[in-house]
Design a protein around this motif. Structure first.
Motif, PDB file in Angstrom:
ATOM      1  N   LEU A  53       0.843  -1.189   0.000  1.00 35.40           N
ATOM      2  CA  LEU A  53       0.000   0.000   0.000  1.00 35.40           C
ATOM      3  C   LEU A  53       0.880   1.241   0.000  1.00 35.40           C
ATOM      4  O   LEU A  53       1.710   1.430   0.889  1.00 35.40           O
ATOM      5  CB  LEU A  53      -0.911  -0.006   1.231  1.00 35.40           C
ATOM      6  CG  LEU A  53      -1.773   1.236   1.469  1.00 35.40           C
ATOM      7  CD1 LEU A  53      -2.738   1.462   0.313  1.00 35.40           C
ATOM      8  CD2 LEU A  53      -2.527   1.114   2.782  1.00 35.40           C
ATOM      9  N   VAL A 108       0.811   5.558  -0.473  1.00 34.75           N
ATOM     10  CA  VAL A 108      -0.059   6.729  -0.445  1.00 34.75           C
ATOM     11  C   VAL A 108       0.765   7.981  -0.661  1.00 34.75           C
ATOM     12  O   VAL A 108       1.711   8.247   0.099  1.00 34.75           O
ATOM     13  CB  VAL A 108      -0.823   6.839   0.885  1.00 34.75           C
ATOM     14  CG1 VAL A 108      -1.833   7.985   0.809  1.00 34.75           C
ATOM     15  CG2 VAL A 108      -1.517   5.532   1.243  1.00 34.75           C
ATOM     16  N   ASP A 112      -0.956  -1.215  -4.370  1.00 28.53           N
ATOM     17  CA  ASP A 112      -2.234  -0.604  -4.034  1.00 28.53           C
ATOM     18  C   ASP A 112      -1.966   0.890  -3.897  1.00 28.53           C
ATOM     19  O   ASP A 112      -1.480   1.363  -2.872  1.00 28.53           O
ATOM     20  CB  ASP A 112      -2.768  -1.187  -2.725  1.00 28.53           C
ATOM     21  CG  ASP A 112      -4.127  -0.625  -2.329  1.00 28.53           C
ATOM     22  OD1 ASP A 112      -4.608   0.323  -2.984  1.00 28.53           O
ATOM     23  OD2 ASP A 112      -4.713  -1.124  -1.339  1.00 28.53           O
ATOM     24  N   CYS A 113      -2.259   1.652  -4.950  1.00 34.91           N
ATOM     25  CA  CYS A 113      -1.827   3.039  -5.052  1.00 34.91           C
ATOM     26  C   CYS A 113      -2.948   4.001  -4.670  1.00 34.91           C
ATOM     27  O   CYS A 113      -4.045   3.936  -5.236  1.00 34.91           O
ATOM     28  CB  CYS A 113      -1.345   3.344  -6.467  1.00 34.91           C
ATOM     29  SG  CYS A 113       0.054   2.315  -6.978  1.00 34.91           S
ATOM     30  N   ARG A 114      -2.661   4.913  -3.743  1.00 31.49           N
ATOM     31  CA  ARG A 114      -3.651   5.863  -3.256  1.00 31.49           C
ATOM     32  C   ARG A 114      -3.111   7.287  -3.370  1.00 31.49           C
ATOM     33  O   ARG A 114      -1.895   7.523  -3.310  1.00 31.49           O
ATOM     34  CB  ARG A 114      -3.999   5.583  -1.793  1.00 31.49           C
ATOM     35  CG  ARG A 114      -4.374   4.136  -1.470  1.00 31.49           C
ATOM     36  CD  ARG A 114      -5.690   3.705  -2.072  1.00 31.49           C
ATOM     37  NE  ARG A 114      -6.016   2.346  -1.662  1.00 31.49           N
ATOM     38  CZ  ARG A 114      -6.790   2.048  -0.607  1.00 31.49           C
ATOM     39  NH1 ARG A 114      -7.328   3.017   0.125  1.00 31.49           N
ATOM     40  NH2 ARG A 114      -7.029   0.791  -0.301  1.00 31.49           N
ATOM     41  N   TRP A 154      -5.488   5.053  -9.684  1.00 34.48           N
ATOM     42  CA  TRP A 154      -5.125   5.414  -8.319  1.00 34.48           C
ATOM     43  C   TRP A 154      -6.366   5.851  -7.547  1.00 34.48           C
ATOM     44  O   TRP A 154      -7.074   6.775  -7.958  1.00 34.48           O
ATOM     45  CB  TRP A 154      -4.090   6.534  -8.316  1.00 34.48           C
ATOM     46  CG  TRP A 154      -2.824   6.191  -9.039  1.00 34.48           C
ATOM     47  CD1 TRP A 154      -2.337   4.937  -9.295  1.00 34.48           C
ATOM     48  CD2 TRP A 154      -1.896   7.103  -9.623  1.00 34.48           C
ATOM     49  NE1 TRP A 154      -1.151   5.001  -9.991  1.00 34.48           N
ATOM     50  CE2 TRP A 154      -0.850   6.334 -10.208  1.00 34.48           C
ATOM     51  CE3 TRP A 154      -1.823   8.491  -9.695  1.00 34.48           C
ATOM     52  CZ2 TRP A 154       0.236   6.912 -10.858  1.00 34.48           C
ATOM     53  CZ3 TRP A 154      -0.740   9.068 -10.342  1.00 34.48           C
ATOM     54  CH2 TRP A 154       0.272   8.285 -10.912  1.00 34.48           C
ATOM     55  N   THR A 155      -6.636   5.203  -6.436  1.00 27.96           N
ATOM     56  CA  THR A 155      -7.782   5.547  -5.595  1.00 27.96           C
ATOM     57  C   THR A 155      -7.508   6.863  -4.879  1.00 27.96           C
ATOM     58  O   THR A 155      -6.439   7.059  -4.304  1.00 27.96           O
ATOM     59  CB  THR A 155      -8.027   4.430  -4.572  1.00 27.96           C
ATOM     60  OG1 THR A 155      -8.215   3.201  -5.260  1.00 27.96           O
ATOM     61  CG2 THR A 155      -9.259   4.733  -3.730  1.00 27.96           C
ATOM     62  N   THR A 156      -8.504   7.767  -4.891  1.00 29.29           N
ATOM     63  CA  THR A 156      -8.265   9.141  -4.456  1.00 29.29           C
ATOM     64  C   THR A 156      -9.221   9.577  -3.359  1.00 29.29           C
ATOM     65  O   THR A 156     -10.396   9.194  -3.350  1.00 29.29           O
ATOM     66  CB  THR A 156      -8.400  10.099  -5.660  1.00 29.29           C
ATOM     67  OG1 THR A 156      -7.526   9.656  -6.700  1.00 29.29           O
ATOM     68  CG2 THR A 156      -8.032  11.521  -5.276  1.00 29.29           C
ATOM     69  N   TRP A 161     -10.411   8.121   7.127  1.00 23.14           N
ATOM     70  CA  TRP A 161      -9.153   7.686   6.530  1.00 23.14           C
ATOM     71  C   TRP A 161      -8.924   6.194   6.730  1.00 23.14           C
ATOM     72  O   TRP A 161      -8.610   5.466   5.767  1.00 23.14           O
ATOM     73  CB  TRP A 161      -8.026   8.525   7.135  1.00 23.14           C
ATOM     74  CG  TRP A 161      -6.653   7.936   7.210  1.00 23.14           C
ATOM     75  CD1 TRP A 161      -6.053   7.416   8.313  1.00 23.14           C
ATOM     76  CD2 TRP A 161      -5.685   7.840   6.143  1.00 23.14           C
ATOM     77  NE1 TRP A 161      -4.777   6.996   8.024  1.00 23.14           N
ATOM     78  CE2 TRP A 161      -4.526   7.251   6.699  1.00 23.14           C
ATOM     79  CE3 TRP A 161      -5.685   8.186   4.805  1.00 23.14           C
ATOM     80  CZ2 TRP A 161      -3.383   7.007   5.954  1.00 23.14           C
ATOM     81  CZ3 TRP A 161      -4.540   7.941   4.046  1.00 23.14           C
ATOM     82  CH2 TRP A 161      -3.414   7.363   4.612  1.00 23.14           C
ATOM     83  N   TRP A 216     -11.318   4.184   4.669  1.00 23.99           N
ATOM     84  CA  TRP A 216     -10.964   4.298   3.244  1.00 23.99           C
ATOM     85  C   TRP A 216      -9.791   3.395   2.891  1.00 23.99           C
ATOM     86  O   TRP A 216      -9.755   2.804   1.810  1.00 23.99           O
ATOM     87  CB  TRP A 216     -10.646   5.750   2.945  1.00 23.99           C
ATOM     88  CG  TRP A 216     -10.222   6.076   1.544  1.00 23.99           C
ATOM     89  CD1 TRP A 216     -11.010   6.126   0.424  1.00 23.99           C
ATOM     90  CD2 TRP A 216      -8.909   6.433   1.112  1.00 23.99           C
ATOM     91  NE1 TRP A 216     -10.261   6.501  -0.676  1.00 23.99           N
ATOM     92  CE2 TRP A 216      -8.964   6.699  -0.273  1.00 23.99           C
ATOM     93  CE3 TRP A 216      -7.681   6.577   1.768  1.00 23.99           C
ATOM     94  CZ2 TRP A 216      -7.852   7.088  -1.026  1.00 23.99           C
ATOM     95  CZ3 TRP A 216      -6.569   6.963   1.037  1.00 23.99           C
ATOM     96  CH2 TRP A 216      -6.655   7.207  -0.342  1.00 23.99           C
ATOM     97  N   LEU A 217      -8.828   3.266   3.803  1.00 17.94           N
ATOM     98  CA  LEU A 217      -7.695   2.382   3.550  1.00 17.94           C
ATOM     99  C   LEU A 217      -8.128   0.923   3.478  1.00 17.94           C
ATOM    100  O   LEU A 217      -7.648   0.161   2.639  1.00 17.94           O
ATOM    101  CB  LEU A 217      -6.630   2.540   4.638  1.00 17.94           C
ATOM    102  CG  LEU A 217      -5.833   3.850   4.652  1.00 17.94           C
ATOM    103  CD1 LEU A 217      -4.843   3.816   5.810  1.00 17.94           C
ATOM    104  CD2 LEU A 217      -5.113   4.090   3.331  1.00 17.94           C
ATOM    105  N   PRO A 254     -11.869   1.170   0.079  1.00 21.54           N
ATOM    106  CA  PRO A 254     -12.065   2.452  -0.612  1.00 21.54           C
ATOM    107  C   PRO A 254     -13.433   2.608  -1.246  1.00 21.54           C
ATOM    108  O   PRO A 254     -13.825   3.720  -1.600  1.00 21.54           O
ATOM    109  CB  PRO A 254     -10.962   2.447  -1.673  1.00 21.54           C
ATOM    110  CG  PRO A 254     -10.611   1.010  -1.867  1.00 21.54           C
ATOM    111  CD  PRO A 254     -10.807   0.367  -0.530  1.00 21.54           C
TER     112      PRO A 254
END
Length: 208
Positions: free
Chosen positions: A5, A7, A73-75, A115-117, A193, A196-197, A200
């Motif tokens: 993960l 971020v 897992d890109c945030r 990418w999840t934002t 937060w 969301w982690l 998402p």
């Protein structure tokens, strides 16, 4: 197997944690809360003091791309707008419509990159005229994120009503708090937060 993960936090001085003698800001505190909750992650703080959303739009992707590789897992966490709405030479540094366009462009590219934002509202300061402009921008950002299906944390008004945040901001420079203020900011965001982690797609609950 622990997931990879990663971020990236992008935005202005509040992301960078200006004023915080612990050098964490709210972003560093959120990362620490995640690790303490058993969610390891790689944390990148890419905040720049005094940057507006036009400048952010021009540089963010080049900085995030090598930090958010394929297979991870890109945030992405974004917070911008305070510098946009500051007056210089009798006008805002960035027109509100352009602020929305800039954020929309960032959200669009993040989605295209997979990418999840999450977006965090611009926080208040001691200048009430400036805060009124920020409230207008907050409403515009809310509408944009609702339409884009992106989690938007409406932290502006809760912090404006928060005695510790406003006291700390007034004691430092009128904009940035010391550690107790950033503690309050992070505590406000932390439940959303952490959820969301973990998931998402858990919904678009907002801080109000």
């Amino acid at each position: 197997m622990v997931s990879d993960l990663r971020v990236c936090f992008i935005g202005e001085s509040f992301v960078a944690g200006v004023g915080d003698r612990k050098c964490l800001g709210w972003a560093g505190r959120l990362a620490a809360r995640a690790v303490a909750a058993g969610q390891p992650l790689t944390y990148y703080n890419l905040g720049i003091r005094r940057e507006n959303s036009t400048e952010l739009r021009a540089r963010w992707e080049a900085e995030c791309t090598p930090r958010l590789p394929a297979g991870a897992d890109c945030r992405l966490v974004i917070s911008t707008g305070v510098n946009d709405s500051r007056y210089e030479n009798g006008r805002p540094r960035v027109d509100p419509g352009d602020s929305v366009d800039n954020l929309a462009a960032i959200l669009r590219r993040a989605r295209e990159n997979g990418w999840t934002t999450m977006v965090v509202a611009p926080p208040p300061n001691v200048d009430e005229d400036h805060n009124d402009r920020l409230l207008d921008l907050d409403a515009r950002f809310t509408a944009l994120c609702d339409s884009a299906g992106v989690l938007y944390l409406r932290a502006h008004q809760p912090l404006r009503d928060n005695r510790i945040w406003m006291r700390e901001v007034a004691a430092v420079d009128g904009y940035h708090p010391d550690a107790p203020g950033y503690d309050e900011f992070a505590a406000l965001l932390a439940p959303h937060w952490l959820l969301w982690l973990i998931d998402p797609d858990s919904g678009l609950a907002m801080v109000r």
